[in-house]
Design an enzyme around this catalytic site. Structure first.
Site, PDB file in Angstrom:
ATOM      1  N   HIS A   1       0.840  -1.206   0.000  1.00 16.99           N
ATOM      2  CA  HIS A   1       0.000   0.000   0.000  1.00 16.99           C
ATOM      3  C   HIS A   1       0.876   1.258   0.000  1.00 16.99           C
ATOM      4  CE1 HIS A   1      -3.660   2.368   1.188  1.00 16.99           C
ATOM      5  NE2 HIS A   1      -2.714   3.186   1.599  1.00 16.99           N
ATOM      6  N   GLU A   2       1.769   1.329   0.956  1.00 13.33           N
ATOM      7  CA  GLU A   2       2.602   2.535   1.060  1.00 13.33           C
ATOM      8  C   GLU A   2       3.533   2.662  -0.140  1.00 13.33           C
ATOM      9  OE1 GLU A   2       1.824   4.814   3.050  1.00 13.33           O
ATOM     10  OE2 GLU A   2       0.426   3.571   4.181  1.00 13.33           O
TER      11      GLU A   2
ATOM     12  N   HIS B   1       1.770   4.482  -2.874  1.00 16.04           N
ATOM     13  CA  HIS B   1       1.883   5.942  -2.726  1.00 16.04           C
ATOM     14  C   HIS B   1       3.263   6.399  -3.198  1.00 16.04           C
ATOM     15  CE1 HIS B   1      -1.894   6.632  -0.758  1.00 16.04           C
ATOM     16  NE2 HIS B   1      -1.613   5.906   0.294  1.00 16.04           N
TER      17      HIS B   1
ATOM     18  N   HIS C   1       3.544   6.540  -6.970  1.00 15.56           N
ATOM     19  CA  HIS C   1       2.817   7.717  -7.464  1.00 15.56           C
ATOM     20  C   HIS C   1       3.709   8.965  -7.347  1.00 15.56           C
ATOM     21  CE1 HIS C   1      -1.541   9.558  -7.442  1.00 15.56           C
ATOM     22  NE2 HIS C   1      -0.922   9.749  -8.578  1.00 15.56           N
TER      23      HIS C   1
HETATM   24 ZN   LIG Z   1      -2.982   5.275   1.765  1.00 23.30          ZN
END
Ligand SMILES: [Zn+2]
Length: 673
Positions: free
Chosen positions: A464-465, A468, A471
């Protein structure tokens, strides 16, 4: 010289000390203010004369403050805490004043109405349009007396929201109940310890039930005594209301009425029909109809699954637990028993498949296969011996980003996992920077002879991290305010992160990183199937509960009318009629403690959780069962690399060839029709 003022590409962490923080931030803010004062006097502002200098100042401020904020989080000490607080306050004050600077707003307006604006690249137009939008949402564009009224509303709203939160805390603290030895029946040792700690916290002996989440959770989930669960439920679900053991004492109903009235008035001052429309001004969802259609479509499709979940739970409770009529205070208890009986999978069974080194190598491999980016060890000054620095290379071999990875838990390090910005990407006439990310986790450190083993939850969090992080790092946008994560609508910002999580639940993903620590074997299929079953367990019930919250929040803000008031309970009752399968008793007062929307940032935005999940599941479905390199390059080019330079919906459609649909989310939850 102060290392926080160096223009080097990476911070010199070994040289940075707390005493550098405040002088560096003060110096940059003074220069920034002088710069702003000079810029607003320009007769005909251009990109190079107005925006490029502001970008350069933002970059300087980031160089001065980002390491401060980071070191405060990962190498905490009284000195860092003090330095961080002072520096943070100065920046907050400066930023607030900048947002209210009418002359700066006018300068942006001049640039927007200049003839050359039409010929700017899309990303530059987006920067200017976002800035104008944010100025306008902060009331700076209003004329008197509306401008003063808007500011008064903002101040009063903040006070009311604080009072709301305080009432919830006071109501939570007001109720407690000692538990006898027999009342602990069914509660496992680890949870009893929570209840014993609750007693010690209040200078009592034995075990204490309080309404703090861990203690309440222990009883509502595990206590065999049904009356005890009912009593706990009643106290918890009536906090800060006109019902329950402290009826009327902390009641938030009046505060909610005022908060809603002020939000509506503020929206109308800004020229919006209601507070829901204000919320959508910074979101991907184009209008209220689309949000409602989204929630209702998903509800219609999720409800049969939720009803199946409930029927299964009822049958289990009746036959195995002797509960003939399942009540709201039985749901968590019966669910836990059902989970233990049919779906339980211990962390210990899975952990041997997730040694950190193998997981990281597999994650990097997935990134390379899907997006063509290579992550290779690099050299940098770091703040702790555990920290690794990596360079990120594009498919062409060009170095495009950097990454600090700080994986292990240790003393003086804030808990949890997060991605944060060290440097933002920008390229301009006044300087440039590559994007640099911090990825911070709190995994169990290795012990002599034993590598760090992750739980499946840890792995999902890491992915998940890292989403980010991708991105932020894989952006190719030159304009700073819309590069990477900057300027992305906040109901779309979780798309890359939740997208990456999906690799933790597929065979193709697991095959690349799940390797048994002793044998190197892949995860056996029966274990994989049991893992999937835990993802699907009661997912229908989970979905309709989220839909109930999201629809309630949105309708409340959308339909507010001064002559009728907020109609909180009526709205909730109507929403439950529409989407809920478990109907709480009439006296339940959940909205009175719904801090997300009345005291947090989620007003008319709670739907975003599901919205982003639908996007990410649908995006991931483009990869089929494997790791499709052409879908990956498309995701890179149309979503990851474009940042906030264009609307997220446009990016999604460019990637997927159509607007998002909910079916892939339902399938990922095991709820496909
Ligand atoms: Zn998040």
């Amino acid at each position: 010289m102060n290392p926080l003022l160096h223009a080097a590409e990476l911070p010199d962490f070994a040289a940075i000390a707390p005493e550098h923080a405040v002088p560096a931030v003060e110096e940059v803010l003074a220069e920034y203010q002088a710069q702003v004062d000079a810029l607003v006097a320009i007769e005909h502002p251009t990109w190079d004369s107005l925006i490029a200098p502001l970008e350069a100042m933002d970059a300087k401020l980031e160089r001065a403050f980002s390491p401060v904020s980071h070191l405060h989080s990962v190498m905490d000490s009284p000195d860092w805490r003090a330095a961080h607080e002072i520096a943070q306050d100065k920046i907050t004050e400066f930023t607030a004043a900048l947002g209210q600077n009418r002359a700066l707003y006018d300068a942006y307006r001049k640039l927007k109405s200049a003839p050359e604006f039409a010929h700017f690249p899309r990303e530059r137009q987006a920067v200017i349009e976002h800035a104008l939008r944010d100025f306008e949402l902060s009331g700076v564009a209003l004329d008197e007396p509306m401008r003063t009224r808007f500011r008064d509303i903002a101040r009063e709203s903040t006070q009311l929201e604080t009072a709301f939160e305080q009432a919830v805390m006071d109501a939570t603290d007001a109720w407690q109940r000692p538990l006898s030895e027999t009342e602990l029946d069914g509660i496992p040792d680890s949870e009893r310890a929570v209840l014993a700690q609750a007693a010690r916290d209040k200078q009592q002996d034995g075990h204490l039930l309080t309404l703090q989440q861990p203690a309440y959770h222990a009883v509502i989930t595990y206590a065999r005594n049904r009356e005890l669960r009912a009593e706990a439920y009643r106290a918890y679900q009536t906090r800060a209301s006109d019902q329950g053991p402290h009826a009327g004492q902390f009641d938030n109903a009046g505060r909610i009425e005022k908060i809603m009235a002020l939000r509506h008035e503020a929206a109308q001052l800004l020229g919006f029909p209601n507070a829901a429309a204000v919320s959508l001004a910074t979101k991907m969802a184009p209008n209220a109809d689309r949000v409602l259609a989204f929630l209702r479509d998903l509800a219609a499709k999720a409800k049969p699954g939720a009803e199946r979940d409930l029927a299964e739970l009822r049958a289990f409770a009746a036959s195995e637990l002797g509960i003939d009529e399942l009540q709201p205070w039985d749901v968590a208890y019966a669910s836990e028993k059902l989970r233990e009986r049919r779906y339980a999978l211990s962390d210990e069974e899975l952990k041997p498949y997730f040694p950190l080194d193998a997981v990281m190598a597999g994650l990097f491999r997935i990134v390379e296969e899907a997006f063509g980016a290579r992550i290779v060890p690099g050299a940098a000054s770091v703040w702790h011996a555990d920290v690794q620095y990596c360079d990120v290379l594009a498919e062409t071999g060009e170095r495009i980003a950097g990454l600090f990875l700080d994986p292990y838990a240790r003393a003086k390090k804030r808990g949890g996992a997060w991605m944060d910005t060290c440097r933002s990407r920008f390229v301009s006439s006044q300087g440039s920077s590559l994007p640099i990310a911090y990825l911070t986790c709190n995994f169990a450190p290795p012990t002599p002879g034993k590598p760090s083993l992750l739980t499946h939850d840890d792995v999902t969090t890491l992915f998940h991290e890292f989403g980010h992080g991708l991105h932020h790092m894989l952006t190719r946008i030159d304009a700073r305010d819309v590069s990477g994560i900057s300027g992305v609508e906040w109901d779309a910002v979780e798309l890359p992160s939740q997208f990456m999580e999906n690799f933790c639940w597929t065979r193709a993903g697991l095959d690349r990183f799940a390797r048994h620590v002793d044998t190197g074997a892949a995860m056996p299929d029966d274990l994989f199937q049991r893992l999937l079953a835990t993802r699907h367990f009661q997912s229908g019930l989970f979905l309709v509960r989220q839909l109930e919250f999201g629809l309630f929040d949105f309708l409340l803000h959308l339909n507010y009318a001064p002559e009728r008031g907020a109609r909180v309970l009526e709205t909730l009752a109507a929403v439950r009629e529409e989407v809920a399968v478990i109907r709480p008793p009439e006296w339940q007062r959940f909205p009175m403690s719904f801090g997300h929307i009345f005291a947090g940032g989620y007003a008319a935005g709670y739907y975003s959780y599901l919205w982003a999940e639908v996007l990410s599941a649908d995006a991931f479905a483009a990869f089929g069962d494997g790791i499709d390199a052409s879908a990956g390059r498309r995701f890179l080019n149309e979503v990851l690399s474009v940042g906030g330079s264009r609307p997220a919906l446009e990016s999604f459609v460019a990637f997927r060839g159509r607007e998002p649909i909910v079916e892939p989310l339902l399938a990922s939850y095991g709820l496909a029709a």
